[in-house]
Design an enzyme around this catalytic site. Structure first.
Site, PDB file in Angstrom:
ATOM      1  N   CYS A 243     -11.668  -2.381  35.579  1.00 14.73           N
ATOM      2  CA  CYS A 243     -12.315  -3.685  35.451  1.00 14.73           C
ATOM      3  C   CYS A 243     -13.488  -3.550  34.478  1.00 14.73           C
ATOM      4  O   CYS A 243     -14.325  -2.658  34.639  1.00 14.73           O
ATOM      5  CB  CYS A 243     -12.795  -4.154  36.822  1.00 14.73           C
ATOM      6  SG  CYS A 243     -13.793  -5.663  36.782  1.00 14.73           S
TER       7      CYS A 243
ATOM      8  N   CYS B 161     -10.494  -8.630  40.724  1.00 19.23           N
ATOM      9  CA  CYS B 161     -10.947  -7.285  41.071  1.00 19.23           C
ATOM     10  C   CYS B 161     -11.441  -7.292  42.517  1.00 19.23           C
ATOM     11  O   CYS B 161     -12.270  -8.123  42.899  1.00 19.23           O
ATOM     12  CB  CYS B 161     -12.076  -6.864  40.128  1.00 19.23           C
ATOM     13  SG  CYS B 161     -12.842  -5.291  40.569  1.00 19.23           S
TER      14      CYS B 161
ATOM     15  N   CYS C 249       0.152  -9.975  34.887  1.00 15.75           N
ATOM     16  CA  CYS C 249      -0.176 -10.384  33.526  1.00 15.75           C
ATOM     17  C   CYS C 249      -1.701 -10.450  33.418  1.00 15.75           C
ATOM     18  O   CYS C 249      -2.328 -11.361  33.946  1.00 15.75           O
ATOM     19  CB  CYS C 249       0.459 -11.749  33.269  1.00 15.75           C
ATOM     20  SG  CYS C 249       0.278 -12.331  31.594  1.00 15.75           S
TER      21      CYS C 249
ATOM     22  N   CYS D  39     -15.538  -6.520  42.547  1.00 11.26           N
ATOM     23  CA  CYS D  39     -16.570  -7.458  42.090  1.00 11.26           C
ATOM     24  C   CYS D  39     -16.110  -8.915  42.044  1.00 11.26           C
ATOM     25  O   CYS D  39     -16.910  -9.807  41.796  1.00 11.26           O
ATOM     26  CB  CYS D  39     -17.091  -7.045  40.715  1.00 11.26           C
ATOM     27  SG  CYS D  39     -15.935  -7.321  39.350  1.00 11.26           S
TER      28      CYS D  39
ATOM     29  N   CYS E  25     -17.030  -3.939  36.395  1.00 13.27           N
ATOM     30  CA  CYS E  25     -17.585  -2.994  37.371  1.00 13.27           C
ATOM     31  C   CYS E  25     -17.003  -1.588  37.303  1.00 13.27           C
ATOM     32  O   CYS E  25     -17.455  -0.696  38.012  1.00 13.27           O
ATOM     33  CB  CYS E  25     -17.432  -3.546  38.787  1.00 13.27           C
ATOM     34  SG  CYS E  25     -15.732  -3.554  39.399  1.00 13.27           S
TER      35      CYS E  25
END
Length: 163
Positions: free
Chosen positions: A78, A126, A150, A129, A81
């Site tokens: 991510c 995510c 995707c 976060c 984070c």
């Protein structure tokens, strides 16, 4: 005229209730993540493009991400984070213009509902976060999971495996 007033009153009552529930749901969603920051903090840390995708659930233009071409072993994390979300070994060429995977790293992402286009889609965020990563569809490789995660490339960074 007498029929219009009750209809308008009903619409007003239901719309107020819906907004209050939405605000409460958004607040409880924010509280469930390990990393919680204010909107101002996210804006200061992320580029404008990252902020729009990760925090406002925008979609990057198709075929715009350099992550589309990555094939070397490694981990996609991510961009907000650093949470490890996908492995290259689960990446495939979907032809859609966005990095696509047949599965995430276990426990790394969460699912939500997105109705922005007028129909329901499964949103991927995510798990650490709450950043918006993309959507999942049921048109992935049948020989594996049948899923196509995707992802917006701007929402991820790539860390190659050490050799």
């Amino acid at each position: 005229m007498k029929k219009i007033i009750p209809i308008l009153l009903a619409v007003f009552i239901f719309s107020c209730k819906g907004n209050a529930q939405k605000e409460n749901q958004q607040q409880s969603e924010k509280e469930k993540f390990e990393i919680n920051k204010t909107d101002k903090e996210w804006k200061a840390e992320l580029s404008d493009a990252e902020y729009k995708v990760l925090r406002k659930a925008a979609t990057e233009p198709a075929f715009s991400s350099p992550l589309n071409d990555i094939e070397e072993p490694g981990t996609f994390v991510c961009a907000a984070c650093g949470n490890e979300v996908y492995k290259t070994k689960h990446k495939f060429k979907s032809g859609t213009g966005w990095p696509s995977f047949d599965r995430p790293i276990e426990g790394a992402v969460g699912l939500g509902t997105d109705n922005k286009l007028g129909y329901q889609r499964d949103e991927i965020y995510c798990a650490r976060c709450g950043g918006h990563l993309g959507h999942v569809f049921d048109d992935g490789p049948r020989e594996t999971t049948g899923k196509r995660y995707c992802m917006n490339g701007i929402a991820m960074d790539f860390i190659p495996d050490k050799k």
